[in-house]
Design a protein around this motif. Structure first.
Motif, PDB file in Angstrom:
ATOM      1  N   GLY A 156     -23.199  39.505 -14.441  1.00 34.84           N
ATOM      2  CA  GLY A 156     -21.691  39.679 -14.088  1.00 34.84           C
ATOM      3  C   GLY A 156     -21.789  39.588 -12.355  1.00 34.84           C
ATOM      4  O   GLY A 156     -21.297  38.836 -11.776  1.00 34.84           O
ATOM      5  N   ALA A 157     -22.684  40.536 -11.821  1.00 34.50           N
ATOM      6  CA  ALA A 157     -22.759  40.377 -10.489  1.00 34.50           C
ATOM      7  C   ALA A 157     -23.010  39.183  -9.874  1.00 34.50           C
ATOM      8  O   ALA A 157     -22.694  38.929  -8.786  1.00 34.50           O
ATOM      9  CB  ALA A 157     -23.997  41.601  -9.864  1.00 34.50           C
TER      10      ALA A 157
ATOM     11  N   TYR B 143     -27.982  48.942 -10.646  1.00 36.28           N
ATOM     12  CA  TYR B 143     -27.773  50.399 -11.341  1.00 36.28           C
ATOM     13  C   TYR B 143     -28.632  50.563 -12.551  1.00 36.28           C
ATOM     14  O   TYR B 143     -28.856  51.754 -12.935  1.00 36.28           O
ATOM     15  CB  TYR B 143     -26.359  50.922 -11.359  1.00 36.28           C
ATOM     16  CG  TYR B 143     -25.512  49.953 -11.983  1.00 36.28           C
ATOM     17  CD1 TYR B 143     -25.708  49.527 -13.200  1.00 36.28           C
ATOM     18  CD2 TYR B 143     -24.627  49.489 -11.567  1.00 36.28           C
ATOM     19  CE1 TYR B 143     -24.894  48.630 -14.053  1.00 36.28           C
ATOM     20  CE2 TYR B 143     -23.687  48.338 -11.967  1.00 36.28           C
ATOM     21  CZ  TYR B 143     -23.928  48.000 -13.227  1.00 36.28           C
ATOM     22  OH  TYR B 143     -23.095  47.098 -13.754  1.00 36.28           O
ATOM     23  N   ARG B 144     -28.970  49.279 -13.279  1.00 36.82           N
ATOM     24  CA  ARG B 144     -29.492  49.591 -14.371  1.00 36.82           C
ATOM     25  C   ARG B 144     -31.084  49.283 -14.383  1.00 36.82           C
ATOM     26  O   ARG B 144     -31.270  48.427 -14.910  1.00 36.82           O
ATOM     27  CB  ARG B 144     -29.048  48.538 -15.605  1.00 36.82           C
ATOM     28  CG  ARG B 144     -28.991  49.178 -17.166  1.00 36.82           C
ATOM     29  CD  ARG B 144     -28.365  48.194 -17.936  1.00 36.82           C
ATOM     30  NE  ARG B 144     -27.056  48.169 -17.482  1.00 36.82           N
ATOM     31  CZ  ARG B 144     -25.879  48.743 -17.984  1.00 36.82           C
ATOM     32  NH1 ARG B 144     -26.333  49.909 -18.572  1.00 36.82           N
ATOM     33  NH2 ARG B 144     -24.427  48.546 -17.823  1.00 36.82           N
TER      34      ARG B 144
ATOM     35  N   PHE C  69     -23.880  40.740 -21.233  1.00 38.80           N
ATOM     36  CA  PHE C  69     -22.491  41.430 -20.698  1.00 38.80           C
ATOM     37  C   PHE C  69     -22.369  41.764 -19.363  1.00 38.80           C
ATOM     38  O   PHE C  69     -23.150  42.164 -18.395  1.00 38.80           O
ATOM     39  CB  PHE C  69     -22.359  42.602 -21.664  1.00 38.80           C
ATOM     40  CG  PHE C  69     -22.484  42.096 -23.103  1.00 38.80           C
ATOM     41  CD1 PHE C  69     -21.253  41.822 -23.807  1.00 38.80           C
ATOM     42  CD2 PHE C  69     -23.484  42.157 -23.906  1.00 38.80           C
ATOM     43  CE1 PHE C  69     -21.287  41.639 -24.995  1.00 38.80           C
ATOM     44  CE2 PHE C  69     -23.715  41.934 -25.073  1.00 38.80           C
ATOM     45  CZ  PHE C  69     -22.194  41.505 -25.886  1.00 38.80           C
TER      46      PHE C  69
HETATM   47  C1  LIG Z   1     -17.068  44.400  -6.535  1.00 35.57           C
HETATM   48  C2  LIG Z   1     -17.024  45.382  -7.817  1.00 35.57           C
HETATM   49  N1  LIG Z   1     -16.206  44.940  -8.774  1.00 35.57           N
HETATM   50  C3  LIG Z   1     -16.167  45.420 -10.038  1.00 35.57           C
HETATM   51  C4  LIG Z   1     -16.831  46.501 -10.419  1.00 35.57           C
HETATM   52  C5  LIG Z   1     -16.609  47.461 -11.704  1.00 35.57           C
HETATM   53  N2  LIG Z   1     -17.962  46.987 -12.622  1.00 35.57           N
HETATM   54  C6  LIG Z   1     -19.031  48.033 -12.472  1.00 35.57           C
HETATM   55  S1  LIG Z   1     -20.153  47.438 -13.303  1.00 35.57           S
HETATM   56  C7  LIG Z   1     -19.467  46.065 -13.626  1.00 35.57           C
HETATM   57  C8  LIG Z   1     -20.153  45.075 -14.818  1.00 35.57           C
HETATM   58  C9  LIG Z   1     -21.420  44.620 -13.909  1.00 35.57           C
HETATM   59  O1  LIG Z   1     -22.106  43.651 -15.009  1.00 35.57           O
HETATM   60  P1  LIG Z   1     -23.351  43.183 -14.637  1.00 35.57           P
HETATM   61  O2  LIG Z   1     -23.630  42.759 -13.483  1.00 35.57           O
HETATM   62  O3  LIG Z   1     -23.834  42.252 -15.716  1.00 35.57           O
HETATM   63  O4  LIG Z   1     -24.545  44.281 -14.805  1.00 35.57           O
HETATM   64  P2  LIG Z   1     -24.818  45.124 -16.292  1.00 35.57           P
HETATM   65  O5  LIG Z   1     -23.924  46.348 -16.131  1.00 35.57           O
HETATM   66  O6  LIG Z   1     -24.605  44.340 -17.506  1.00 35.57           O
HETATM   67  O7  LIG Z   1     -26.244  45.698 -16.064  1.00 35.57           O
HETATM   68  C10 LIG Z   1     -18.114  45.722 -13.302  1.00 35.57           C
HETATM   69  C11 LIG Z   1     -17.328  44.812 -13.405  1.00 35.57           C
HETATM   70  C12 LIG Z   1     -17.626  47.273  -9.314  1.00 35.57           C
HETATM   71  N3  LIG Z   1     -18.411  48.093  -9.353  1.00 35.57           N
HETATM   72  N4  LIG Z   1     -17.748  46.324  -8.110  1.00 35.57           N
END
Ligand SMILES: Cc1ncc(C[n+]2csc(CCOP(=O)(O)OP(=O)(O)O)c2C)c(N)n1
Length: 563
Positions: free
Chosen positions: A235-236, A154-155, A265
Motif C-alpha cells: 500500500g505504501a 511498522y510490520r 493488503f
Molecule cells: C500517509 C498515510 N496515509 C494513510 C495512513 C493510514 N494507514 C495506516 S497503515 C495503512 C495501510 C498500509 O498498508 P501497507 O503499506 O500495504 O502495509 P501493511 O499494513 O499491509 O503491512 C494505512 C492506509 C497513514 N498511516 N499514513
C-alpha cells in the motif's frame, strides 16, 4: 562504473568515440550502452549515443508500438512448501544460523499473540501483528550488516528483534512508560533503535522511503561497505514518495535496498484495488533500478536475495528493489476486523503455507528440531514476555512535560504556557486522568519558568561584529554556502538546477570549487529533496537542500512538518 562496464571488450576506436560522446552527453550515454549500436545517423549523436536524451531507443519504427508489459518476473525460491530444497538449490546459511533465525521467527509470533491479548484486556491501547511475514522480516535483516541503516515501516518486528530490540524494550514501548526510548510519545509498535542503526518507525506512511536514498548516497561518497534499507508495504508503495525515492536513488547511484513486503493488503484494500501493473517489482526497471521478486515466505530465498542485492548495491553503487511476496495473516491492527473483507478459509490456507511451519519442516528434516524443542521455545518466550510485562506495568508514565520537550533546544514561551495549562487541568480532574500512574503529577504544580513567559521581551539577534560590507542578498547567500562547503567537508548542497548556479544564481561557481558529488542537481520532486536531506543528515552529513521557489515547497510539507 557504468562507463567502465560499457567500454570493457569494445574495440579501441569505438571506445574513443563512446568516451567522447559520454563526456559530451553525460547520462545519455548510459542508456546507449545497453542497446545495440545503430548506424542510422538520424538516430545517433557523436557516433554512438542515442539522439534523444535520456532514452535508450536506437531504432525507428514505422508503426506506433504501445508496450504494455516488460519481461515476466519469476518468483525466486529455494525451498518448496514442505521445506524441501528445490533441485539444484543450496543452503545459503548454516543450520546454526538457521536455528537463530527460526528462534526469532517463533519469538516474534509468540510476542504477537501475547500483545494482542494485552490489547484485548485493555492493558495497552493498540497493537498489530506480524503473523505470516516473519521470514520476510528476519531473513532480510539477517542478510544485512549491522552497520546498514534501516528505515522501517511498522510490520517488521523480526527485523527489530534481529537487531537486538529486547522484550523489555518492546513492552516499555507498547505500554508507553517512562523507560520507553521515545518517552511514550509514539503509537504502539513504533519502535526505534538508533544506536543499532534502525531509525524510528514513522506513522505517516512512506516518508521513510525517500529518506533512505540520502543515507545510501552518503555511504556511496564515503566509499563505505554499507547500505541504506527502506522497508515498506504494497500500500505504501502507491504514495508518490515511493516513486520519487526510486528515481532519486537511481539518479544518484545511492546504495539503497528497497524492500517491499507485498502481503496482499493495505488495511482492507486488496492489491487488485491498489495497482493494476505487475506488482511492485515491475516499477524498478522503469527507474533503472535492478529488481527481483522473491517468495517472501521462503526464509532461504529472502536471505539469499537480500544478500545478493546488498552485494550489487555496494559493488555497483546502485539501488536494488526487492518485492517479497507474502500474506498478512492477522487483522491489519487491533482496530480492524478482516472477516468483513476476506474469507477465513483464505486466511486458514495461508496459515499452513506460512514461513514458520515451512522452515520448521526443513529443520526437522535435518534432525535439528522437534516438537519438544518447539514447546520449550514457545514456553520460554511466553514466560519472558509475561515477566517483562509485569515489570513494565510497575513503571510510571513519564512526566507531562516530556510532551513538550526535545523539539526546540530551549522550550519556547508558547509551549511553556501550554504545559502549565495542562498540568493545572489534569490536577483539577485527577479522577479522569489516573494521575498516580504518572511521574511528578502528584503534589503542587511545578513553577513555570517566568523567563519564558509571553510577557518576556523577545530576543533580538546580536548586531554584526567586525568589519561589514554591502553586497546583494544573492551574493551573501552564495558566500555563505561557499563558507559552509569550505569549512565542512561533509556538507552537500543539492536542489533543482543547483549545479549550474541555480535559477536565482545562489550556487554559482560552487560546483567547480567543490565537485559534482557535493554540489548537485536534484530531480524535480520537492518532497524527495527534503527527504534526501533527512537521510543524508542521519548518515552524518550536513545537508543543504535548496527549494527553488517558496511557492513550490508544499509537496515537501509532510517531510518538513511530520518528520
Ligand atoms: C500517509 C498515510 N496515509 C494513510 C495512513 C493510514 N494507514 C495506516 S497503515 C495503512 C495501510 C498500509 O498498508 P501497507 O503499506 O500495504 O502495509 P501493511 O499494513 O499491509 O503491512 C494505512 C492506509 C497513514 N498511516 N499514513
Amino acid at each position: 562504473l557504468r562507463l567502465a562496464r560499457a567500454l570493457a571488450g569494445r574495440p579501441a576506436g569505438q571506445r574513443v568515440a563512446l568516451t567522447t560522446a559520454a563526456a559530451k552527453h553525460g547520462r545519455r550515454f548510459a542508456a546507449a550502452a545497453a542497446y545495440p549500436k545503430s548506424d542510422d545517423p538520424d538516430l545517433t549523436y557523436g557516433g554512438g549515443a542515442p539522439l534523444f536524451k535520456g532514452v535508450g531507443s536506437m531504432h525507428w519504427s514505422s508503426k506506433p508500438i504501445f508496450r504494455r508489459q516488460g519481461q515476466e518476473f519469476p518468483v525466486y525460491r529455494l525451498m518448496d512448501q514442505k521445506g524441501k530444497l528445490l533441485d539444484g538449490a543450496t543452503m545459503p546459511f548454516s543450520v546454526e544460523q538457521g536455528l537463530k533465525m527460526y528462534e526469532l521467527m517463533v519469538r516474534s509470533s509468540v510476542y504477537d499473540g501475547f500483545f494482542l491479548t494485552m490489547q484485548r484486556q485493555g492493558r495497552i491501547s493498540f497493537y498489530l501483528t506480524n503473523w505470516g511475514e516473519e521470514a520476510a522480516s528476519v531473513g532480510s535483516a539477517a542478510a544485512l550488516s549491522d552497520e546498514d541503516k534501516i528505515w522501517p515501516q511498522y510490520r517488521e518486528l523480526g527485523m527489530f528483534l534481529w537487531r537486538g530490540l529486547t522484550v523489555q524494550e518492546m513492552v516499555d514501548q507498547n505500554i508507553g512508560n517512562e523507560a520507553d526510548r521515545n518517552k511514550g510519545r509514539n503509537l504502539q509498535v513504533h519502535y526505534s533503535l538508533l544506536e543499532k542503526n534502525v531509525e524510528c518507525v514513522s506513522a505517516c506512511l512512506s516518508t521513510q522511503i525517500p529518506q533512505a536514498p540520502g543515507a545510501g548516497y552518503a555511504y556511496k561518497i564515503d566509499g563505505a561497505d554499507r547500505v541504506s534499507v527502506a522497508y515498506f508495504g504494497d500500500g505504501a508503495a502507491s504514495e508518490g514518495d515511493a516513486l520519487t525515492a526510486l528515481n532519486f536513488a537511481s539518479v544518484y547511484g545511492s546504495q539503497t535496498l528497497f524492500i517491499c513486503r507485498n502481503n496482499g493488503f493495505a488495511i482492507s484494500t486488496g492489491v487488485e484495488d491498489q495497482f493494476s501493473g505487475d506488482g511492485i517489482a515491475a516499477r524498478g526497471p522503469a527507474f533503472g533500478v535492478p529488481s527481483v521478486r522473491v517468495d517472501g515466505n521462503d526464509l532461504l530465498a529472502v536471505y539469499a536475495a537480500t544478500k545478493e542485492a546488498r552485494r550489487l548495491a555496494v559493488n555497483e553503487r546502485t539501488p536494488v528493489l526487492l518485492e517479497l511476496m507474502t500474506y498478512r495473516i492477522g487483522d491489519h491492527t487491533t482496530s480492524d476486523d478482516s472477516k468483513s473483507y476476506r474469507s477465513t478459509d483464505e486466511v486458514q490456507e495461508w496459515k499452513t503455507k506460512g514461513p514458520i511451519p515451512r522452515f520448521r519442516a526443513y529443520l526437522e528434516s535435518v534432525g535439528a528440531w522437534d516438537e519438544q524443542k518447539q514447546k520449550a521455545l514457545e514456553a520460554q518466550a511466553k514466560e519472558e514476555v509475561i515477566s517483562a510485562f509485569k515489570e513494565g506495568e510497575r513503571k510510571k508514565r513519564g512526566p507531562l512535560r516530556d510532551l513538550f520537550t526535545d523539539v526546540f533546544a530551549e522550550m519556547p514561551w508558547h509551549l511553556e504556557e501550554q504545559w502549565q495549562h495542562m498540568e493545572k487541568h489534569v490536577r483539577e480532574f485527577p479522577q479522569d486522568y489516573n494521575i498516580s500512574k504518572y511521574r511528578d503529577l502528584d503534589g503542587t504544580p511545578p513553577a513555570m519558568d517566568a523567563s519564558r513567559a509571553l510577557s518576556r521581551p523577545r530576543r533580538v539577534p546580536p548586531a554584526p561584529a567586525g568589519a561589514t560590507k554591502r553586497i546583494t542578498m544573492v551574493a551573501a547567500i552564495n558566500e555563505a554556502l561557499s563558507i559552509a562547503l569550505e569549512t565542512d567537508d561533509r556538507s552537500v548542497i543539492f536542489g533543482e538546477d543547483v549545479a549550474f548556479g541555480g535559477v536565482f544564481r545562489c550556487s554559482v561557481g560552487l560546483r567547480d570549487k567543490f565537485g559534482e558529488h557535493r554540489v548537485m542537481n536534484a530531480p524535480l520532486a520537492e518532497q524527495a529533496i527534503a527527504a534526501f536531506a533527512v537521510g543524508l543528515s542521519c548518515a552524518g552529513y550536513t545537508a543543504i537542500a535548496e527549494m527553488q521557489f517558496a511557492d513550490y515547497i508544499f509537496p515537501a510539507f509532510d517531510q518538513i512538518v511530520n518528520e
